[in-house]
Structure formats: structure tokens, C-alpha cells
Write an enzyme that holds these catalytic residues in place. Structure first.
Site, PDB file in Angstrom:
ATOM      1  N   GLU A  43      46.780  32.881  42.995  1.00 46.56           N
ATOM      2  CA  GLU A  43      46.190  32.121  41.903  1.00 46.56           C
ATOM      3  C   GLU A  43      46.317  30.647  42.252  1.00 46.56           C
ATOM      4  OE1 GLU A  43      46.730  33.841  37.687  1.00 46.56           O
ATOM      5  OE2 GLU A  43      48.671  33.975  38.681  1.00 46.56           O
ATOM      6  N   GLU A  47      50.915  44.486  37.622  1.00 46.80           N
ATOM      7  CA  GLU A  47      49.927  43.503  38.068  1.00 46.80           C
ATOM      8  C   GLU A  47      50.455  42.781  39.298  1.00 46.80           C
ATOM      9  OE1 GLU A  47      48.544  40.795  35.067  1.00 46.80           O
ATOM     10  OE2 GLU A  47      48.221  39.207  36.529  1.00 46.80           O
TER      11      GLU A  47
END
Length: 285
Positions: A166, A161
Site C-alpha cells: 500500500e 488479509e
């Protein structure tokens, strides 16, 4: 997503580009012949191979994106239900709008959208650019990230990932970039960094979030300026030489950042919007 990331993937489970000096090629011990395996300067990635400019209006292009749906917390005790409704993801004014609303559906108190290119477009070596303006507010969690395209054969985190960006809405001037990997679900490991704007918040204007992948190396950029490098020496196993697909989403609440504020002076207002100007993938000749 980092907190997907930390646990989100379990559920699956203006800006100026500054000229950078040339960098030495990344080591290529495997002798890969994959296109763009050798690392080059950020500005040398000039061949546009895929993009969505979000022109026009209405629904998101179904040939490029799939809207994942469902609630259940997505492995992170999140509060939203992802829909395929144009109320939660739509194109307007040359931008993609991902909109979270305080709206009950599927037993959840909020709705939002999660768009993926899985099964439609994968990306290996090259530069991914996403120009976006981010929301803010306690409990608001926008993300720009990637998962290994082989996730159906190698479950998370074995597939890998890449959290390009974010943001915890209560810290609107700071983003996180995190890599998740491991040999099994029980062996989940991660490593990353954070970077803070010198002034203002990511909700004030558009910014360019970029990741440049080459053999055994990933470099992260904000507005064309490099702030982090991750290499094969940082992860074993290292799944990040494989094809990955892109995810754009906005979650609400969860273990990573807490729930939206109650009706106080710091109330989180709805709807919340993540506005994406474009997504582009470049390679060099």
C-alpha cells in the site's frame, strides 16, 4: 489494503531479482501435505502456475478478473466510485492501467477501479509477483493485496488479509505491508512494516512487489530483496495457510491518508494511473 485495510476490506467486505542465500525451512507442525508448504529460497520458485501479462489492448480479461463496483466509502470513508468502465481499467501497451479520474458518479466525486480474482483464481503456497509503477499525490492510495477466499463464510478479518503493498500518495517513496486477522469483526488486529526506497519515488519506475507464502510463514520482497517476515507466532488465529485471491485497486481519500489536495501549489492532479506490467504466481517443483 492496509488501511483497507485499515478498513477497506470491511466494504467487501528496471527491476532486478537479486540472488538470495538459502534459508532453513519454516516449521511445519501440522505436517501439511499442501504443495509448496515448505519454505524455500526466493529464486527456487521457478514454475509459473498462473499469470496475466496484460498483452494486447482494450478491456481487462474477464476470465481472470472481476471489476467490483460501487461507492459508499468502502468502510474507510473513501471518495471514489469503483466502475467496470474501460475508462478506469484497461489494457494498453502490454500493461494494465488502473486510472482514477475526477468524475462524478454514484454520488462520489471520483471514479477508479478495483479488480479481484475472487471466484476465478485462488492462491495458496508459492510466490506472487506484481511488477508495477505507482501513482503519487496527496490522497492517492494504490494497493496490491489479498483476501481469504473463504470470506463469504468467514467475514473479514477472520478470513485474513495480506497487504503486499500500500502507498500513501503523499509519501511516494514509502510502502506499507500489513497483515490483518482476528477471531471476529470486533477483534480486528494487524501487524506489519514499512520500507522506503533509498532514492527516488515509486512513481519514477517499475518495481517488483512479491510475497512468498509457505506453511505458517509469509516473506515480503521488494525488487527481490527481503524486508519482512510474518509467521504464525505473530497471529492467533492464523488464517494465512488458506487459499487467497488477489486484489488490485486505487482508492481516493479516506481515513487512511486524507483527501486530495485543493487547488494549491501541492494540487493532486487527475487522472492518476497505477500501471501494472504483470501479475505472476510461481511455485517450485
Amino acid at each position: 489494503m492496509a488501511g483497507t485495510s485499515l478498513w477497506l476490506a470491511l466494504g467487501l467486505l528496471a527491476c532486478t531479482e537479486t540472488k538470495k542465500p538459502d534459508i532453513p525451512p519454516a516449521p511445519n507442525p501440522t505436517g501439511s501435505t499442501e504443495v509448496n508448504a515448505t519454505a524455500k529460497d526466493y529464486d527456487q520458485y521457478t514454475e509459473l502456475k498462473w499469470s496475466d501479462e496484460f498483452d494486447g489492448g482494450g478491456a481487462v480479461d474477464p476470465t481472470k478478473w472481476t471489476a467490483e463496483t460501487g461507492g459508499g466509502g468502502w468502510g474507510n470513508n473513501e471518495l471514489q466510485y469503483y466502475t467496470n468502465s474501460v475508462e478506469n481499467a484497461y489494457v494498453s501497451g502490454g500493461s494494465l492501467i488502473i486510472q482514477a479520474q475526477k468524475q462524478s458518479q454514484g454520488g462520489r466525486d471520483y471514479t477508479s477501479a478495483r479488480l479481484i480474482t475472487k471466484g476465478k483464481q485462488s492462491f495458496t503456497f508459492g510466490r506472487i509477483d506484481v511488477r508495477a509503477k505507482l501513482p503519487k499525490g496527496q490522497g492517492i492510495w494504490p494497493a496490491i493485496w489479498m483476501l481469504g477466499s473463504n470470506i463469504d463464510q468467514n467475514n473479514w478479518p477472520v478470513c485474513g488479509e495480506i497487504d503486499i503493498m500500500e502507498l500513501r500518495g503523499q509519501e511516494p517513496n514509502k510502502i506499507l505491508s500489513t497483515m490483518h486477522f482476528g477471531s471476529s469483526t470486533a477483534d480486528h488486529r494487524y501487524k506489519g512494516t514499512e520500507t522506503t526506497l533509498p532514492s527516488g519515488n515509486f512513481s519514477d519506475d517499475y518495481h517488483l512487489f512479491s510475497a512468498v507464502r509457505s506453511q505458517d510463514q509469509i516473506r515480503f520482497y521488494l525488487d527481490g530483496k527481503q524486508y519482512y517476515t510474518f509467521t504464525s507466532s505473530d497471529a492467533s488465529p492464523y488464517p494465512f495457510n488458506n487459499p487467497f485471491f488477489v486484489i488490485l485497486n486505487m482508492a481516493i481519500g479516506g481515513d487512511f491518508l486524507g483527501s486530495p489536495s485543493p487547488a494549491t501549489i501541492n494540487t493532486t492532479t487527475f487522472p492518476q494511473q497505477m500501471v501494472v506490467d504483470y501479475v505472476r504466481f510461481y511455485q517450485y517443483k
